[in-house]
Write an enzyme that holds these catalytic residues in place. Structure first.
Site, PDB file in Angstrom:
ATOM      1  CE1 TYR A 335      -3.023  -3.004   0.557  1.00  0.00           C
ATOM      2  CE2 TYR A 335      -3.554  -2.188   2.755  1.00  0.00           C
ATOM      3  CZ  TYR A 335      -3.746  -3.102   1.746  1.00  0.00           C
ATOM      4  OH  TYR A 335      -4.659  -4.103   1.915  1.00  0.00           O
ATOM      5  CD  GLU A 411     -22.876  -0.810  19.979  1.00  0.00           C
ATOM      6  OE1 GLU A 411     -23.631  -0.553  20.949  1.00  0.00           O
ATOM      7  OE2 GLU A 411     -22.952  -1.847  19.315  1.00  0.00           O
TER       8      GLU A 411
END
Ligand SMILES: [Zn+2]
Ligand SMILES: [Zn+2]
Length: 443
Positions: A335, A411
Site C-alpha cells: 500500500y 457505539e
C-alpha cells in the site's frame, strides 16, 4: 424593551446567528440524531456475522438492500464483493465519494458481548475465529446511516454522492486481487468522475467524541520482503565442511537493523524494517541448506522507500556472499502512503470542528500502520480521519488495540461519525468552485 436594547441584543447575537447551521445542515443533524439506534443495530448484526476479505457476501447484500430501499442507484460485485451507491442530488455540483471498508479478520473474539461473533473459518490452513477486530463493522453501519440521511435531503444536495463499500481492506486472500486497488482498477472513481473522497476509521484508543487527523502523510506505505538464504548442508559437528545459512541469516537480521539507524534521514520521517519470521533447520546436529525470513517495511516518502529496498538487497546479498551463501531477495510493494491532500484538509477541518467542537478535533502523530484508502488518494484528493471509539474515562493502556481478541468499540461514538461524513459532503458541495480550483487541486 427599548429599540436600543433590541439593537444591542441583535448585535450580540448576530455572530452566533452567522455561525449557526444552515437549514439543510440542521435538518441533517436532526435526521442523523434520530438514526443512532438503527446504526447501532446494524453494527451489531454485522459484528455478529463477520466475513473475511473478498468474502463479504452477507454484508454486501445487506448494504445493497439498504441502498435500494433508499432509492439509490446500486452497483454490486464491484472488485468482487464491493457495493457502490450513486445518489444524484437535485442541484448540479461535484461528485463526492465516501468510503467504508467491510472486511473482518481471522481473530477469535473474547469477551461477553451479547452480539459476540462465534463464526469460525479456515485461514492459511489454520482453523480460526472471525471477528470485526478492526472496527470495519462500525464503518459499514455508519455509512449506511450516512446514506439514509443524505437520501432524505436528496433534492437539496448540490452534487452527487458516491458511496463506496469496499471489500478486503486488510488484504485479499493469497493469490487474489482485491481492496481499494482493485476498485480503482475497475474504475470506481470514474462514471461519474469523483472530485474528492472522504473516509474515516474508528479507533479503539481514541476517546468517544474526539476526531483526530493529520495533514499530508498520515499512515505509512507498506511493503513485504522475503529473503531466502541458501548455504550448503552439513553435519552440525563439522560446520567447516558446509555453508551455514543460520549464522548468515543472523548476520543479515542484524545488518538490516542498520538501514533505519544508519542510512535514512530520520529527522524528516521515521521508517521501520521488521523481520517477522525466520524459519530454518530441523535438528540440533544438522546445519540446514536453507533459511527463509520474511518481514515488513514502513516508510513515508518514495525516496526513503527506495533506499530501504536497495539496502535490503545489498545487505542480504553481500553478507551472504561473504559467507559463501546465496541470497534470494523479493520485495512486494503493497500500500502507498495514506496522504491527506493539504488543501482539502485545510478546507474541511473547520467542518469537523463545527460538528465535534473545536476542543475535540486534534492532530495525531504519524502512524506506521497502513491503509489502502491510499489507493484512492493516489488518484484524487482525499481526506481520511480517525473517530473516537474508546469509552470515556478509559486508560489508554486498558484499551485493547486493533486486531486483538479484546478489541472493543463504544457505539456512542457512531453518531458523530454519521454527522461528520454528512457535513463534510454538504460543506464540500456548498464550497465547490468548479474543478481545478485551489481547494480541489490534484497532487
Ligand atoms: Zn485493520
Ligand atoms: Zn481497519
Amino acid at each position: 424593551m427599548s429599540n436600543k436594547t433590541v439593537y444591542a441584543l441583535f448585535c450580540t447575537l448576530l455572530p452566533f446567528a452567522l455561525q449557526a447551521q444552515s437549514p439543510l445542515k440542521s435538518q441533517i443533524t436532526k435526521t442523523a440524531d434520530g438514526l443512532e439506534k438503527k446504526v447501532v443495530a446494524w453494527r451489531r448484526e454485522i459484528h455478529q456475522n463477520p466475513e473475511l476479505g473478498n468474502r463479504e457476501f452477507q454484508t454486501s447484500a445487506k448494504v445493497a438492500a439498504h441502498l435500494h430501499s433508499l432509492g439509490i442507484e446500486v452497483k454490486t460485485n464491484v472488485a468482487k464483493t464491493g457495493v457502490v451507491g450513486i445518489l444524484k442530488g437535485g442541484k448540479p455540483g461535484p461528485v463526492v465519494a465516501l468510503r467504508a471498508d467491510m472486511d473482518g479478520l481471522p481473530v477469535t473474539e473474547r469477551g461477553n458481548l451479547a452480539f459476540k461473533s462465534t463464526v469460525t473459518t479456515e485461514f492459511n490452513g489454520q482453523k480460526t475465529g472471525v471477528m470485526h477486530a478492526c472496527g470495519h463493522d462500525s464503518h459499514v453501519a455508519i455509512m449506511m446511516g450516512v446514506a439514509e440521511v443524505l437520501a432524505s435531503v436528496k433534492n437539496d444536495l448540490k452534487g452527487t454522492v458516491k458511496f463506496i463499500f469496499q471489500p478486503a481492506e486488510e488484504g485479499p486472500p493469497a493469490g487474489e486481487e482485491g481492496g481499494a486497488q482493485l476498485m480503482v482498477k475497475e474504475g470506481v472513481l470514474e462514471n461519474p468522475k469523483v472530485d474528492a473522497i472522504f473516509g474515516l476509521h474508528i479507533n479503539s484508543q481514541t476517546e468517544v467524541g474526539t476526531i483526530k487527523y493529520r495533514p499530508g502523510a498520515t499512515m505509512a506505505a507498506v511493503d513485504f520482503f522475503s529473503v531466502k538464504v541458501k548455504g550448503k548442508q552439513t553435519h552440525g559437528a563439522a560446520p567447516w565442511s558446509g555453508v551455514d545459512p543460520i549464522v548468515t541469516s543472523s548476520q543479515i537480521v542484524m545488518g538490516l537493523q542498520t538501514i533505519v539507524s544508519r542510512n535514512l534521514p530520520i529527522t524528516e520521517f521515521p521508517a521501520v524494517v521488521t523481520v517477522g519470521a525466520v524459519h530454518g533447520g530441523i535438528r540440533q546436529n544438522i546445519i540446514p541448506e536453507e533459511v527463509n525470513m520474511i518481514g515488513t517495511i514502513r516508510s513515508f516518502t518514495p525516496e526513503m522507500q527506495q533506499t530501504i529496498h536497495r539496502r535490503i538487497n545489498e545487505v542480504a546479498t553481500n553478507i551472504s556472499e561473504s559467507a559463501g551463501a546465496k541470497a534470494d531477495v523479493k520485495i512486494d510493494v503493497m500500500y502507498p502512503v495514506t496522504y491527506n491532500d493539504p488543501a482539502l484538509t485545510d478546507q474541511m477541518v473547520p467542518t469537523l470542528e463545527a460538528v465535534a467542537g473545536k476542543d475535540h478535533v486534534h492532530i495525531r502523530p504519524l502512524d506506521t500502520g497502513a491503509e489502502d484508502f491510499s489507493f484512492f488518494q493516489q488518484k484524487i484528493p482525499g481526506f481520511f480521519f480517525f473517530l473516537g471509539g474508546m469509552p470515556k474515562g478509559t486508560k489508554l493502556e486498558d484499551a485493547a488495540p486493533h486486531h486483538t481478541p479484546d478489541f472493543h468499540i463504544d457505539e456512542s461514538g457512531f453518531g458523530l461519525g454519521v454527522k461528520a461524513l454528512c457535513h463534510l459532503t454538504v460543506d464540500y458541495m456548498e464550497q465547490w468552485k468548479g474543478a481545478g480550483t485551489a481547494s480541489v487541486k490534484k497532487k
